[in-house]
Scaffold this motif. Structure first.
Motif, PDB file in Angstrom:
ATOM      1  N   ASN A 185      -3.292  51.577  -7.788  1.00 39.55           N
ATOM      2  CA  ASN A 185      -4.438  51.627  -6.894  1.00 39.55           C
ATOM      3  C   ASN A 185      -5.185  50.300  -6.990  1.00 39.55           C
ATOM      4  OD1 ASN A 185      -6.033  51.799  -9.212  1.00 39.55           O
ATOM      5  ND2 ASN A 185      -6.622  53.924  -8.902  1.00 39.55           N
ATOM      6  N   CYS A 186      -6.356  50.210  -6.381  1.00 41.25           N
ATOM      7  CA  CYS A 186      -7.072  48.923  -6.350  1.00 41.25           C
ATOM      8  C   CYS A 186      -7.588  48.502  -7.725  1.00 41.25           C
ATOM      9  CB  CYS A 186      -8.208  48.980  -5.341  1.00 41.25           C
ATOM     10  SG  CYS A 186      -9.488  50.184  -5.732  1.00 41.25           S
ATOM     11  N   TYR A 187      -7.517  49.378  -8.715  1.00 38.68           N
ATOM     12  CA  TYR A 187      -8.007  49.054 -10.056  1.00 38.68           C
ATOM     13  C   TYR A 187      -6.893  48.637 -11.012  1.00 38.68           C
ATOM     14  CZ  TYR A 187     -12.275  51.254  -8.411  1.00 38.68           C
ATOM     15  OH  TYR A 187     -13.404  51.571  -7.709  1.00 38.68           O
ATOM     16  N   GLY A 188      -5.652  48.821 -10.622  1.00 38.89           N
ATOM     17  CA  GLY A 188      -4.564  48.405 -11.502  1.00 38.89           C
ATOM     18  C   GLY A 188      -3.355  49.314 -11.413  1.00 38.89           C
ATOM     19  N   LYS A 189      -2.393  49.044 -12.315  1.00 43.76           N
ATOM     20  CA  LYS A 189      -1.156  49.814 -12.347  1.00 43.76           C
ATOM     21  C   LYS A 189      -1.385  51.175 -12.977  1.00 43.76           C
ATOM     22  CE  LYS A 189       1.630  47.244 -14.592  1.00 43.76           C
ATOM     23  NZ  LYS A 189       2.687  46.471 -15.214  1.00 43.76           N
ATOM     24  N   ASP A 190      -0.514  52.110 -12.626  1.00 42.42           N
ATOM     25  CA  ASP A 190      -0.569  53.470 -13.163  1.00 42.42           C
ATOM     26  C   ASP A 190      -0.243  53.433 -14.656  1.00 42.42           C
ATOM     27  OD1 ASP A 190      -0.427  56.155 -13.685  1.00 42.42           O
ATOM     28  OD2 ASP A 190       1.047  56.611 -12.143  1.00 42.42           O
ATOM     29  N   PRO A 191      -1.121  53.973 -15.523  1.00 43.94           N
ATOM     30  CA  PRO A 191      -0.833  53.956 -16.960  1.00 43.94           C
ATOM     31  C   PRO A 191       0.368  54.816 -17.354  1.00 43.94           C
ATOM     32  CG  PRO A 191      -2.884  55.124 -16.527  1.00 43.94           C
ATOM     33  CD  PRO A 191      -2.428  54.554 -15.237  1.00 43.94           C
ATOM     34  N   LYS A 192       0.766  55.750 -16.496  1.00 46.23           N
ATOM     35  CA  LYS A 192       1.940  56.573 -16.782  1.00 46.23           C
ATOM     36  C   LYS A 192       3.213  55.979 -16.179  1.00 46.23           C
ATOM     37  CE  LYS A 192      -0.287  61.064 -17.198  1.00 46.23           C
ATOM     38  NZ  LYS A 192      -0.281  62.451 -16.702  1.00 46.23           N
ATOM     39  N   ASN A 193       3.093  54.824 -15.543  1.00 47.34           N
ATOM     40  CA  ASN A 193       4.211  54.124 -14.910  1.00 47.34           C
ATOM     41  C   ASN A 193       4.943  54.988 -13.881  1.00 47.34           C
ATOM     42  OD1 ASN A 193       3.823  51.671 -16.252  1.00 47.34           O
ATOM     43  ND2 ASN A 193       4.909  52.442 -18.043  1.00 47.34           N
TER      44      ASN A 193
END
Length: 114
Positions: free
Chosen positions: A93-101
């Motif tokens: 999303n606009c805040y960064g990559k998904d932490p769960k990949n």
């Protein structure tokens, strides 16, 4: 886990946010015990609350980013409780990559693929 814990940018999972709340609670408990045991003579220990507040606000902002909201939403009452149980957005999303990949293609694929 716990990469740049004092930074307000990025995204974290609910597990890391929950651990952050536990760490903050335990540290607060021990500091208050020390201050009570010294009859208020160790008031300077309250200075330790400043980095602890920064830490929990930063972790809350990153968790808010994971579900797609601004970190300012933490000012809403009971919002930290919501952050513990809300599912994060799939993909970047606009805040960064998904932490769960996870990415969007995985969430739309059929589990009965041949």
């Amino acid at each position: 886990m716990f990469e740049a814990p004092f930074s307000f940018s990025g995204r974290i999972r609910s597990t890391e946010y929950g651990l952050s709340l536990i760490i903050n609670s335990v540290l607060s408990f021990f500091i208050s015990l020390i201050v009570r045991g010294t009859n208020g003579d160790a008031v300077f220990l309250f200075i330790l609350y400043i980095p602890m507040c920064w830490f929990i606000l930063a972790q809350g902002a990153k968790r808010s980013h994971d579900i797609g909201y601004s970190g300012l939403c933490q000012l809403v009452p009971f919002y930290p409780l919501f952050l513990l149980f809300a599912a994060g957005e799939v993909g970047t999303n606009c805040y960064g990559k998904d932490p769960k990949n996870r990415n969007l293609q995985d969430s739309y694929s059929s589990p009965n693929k041949v």
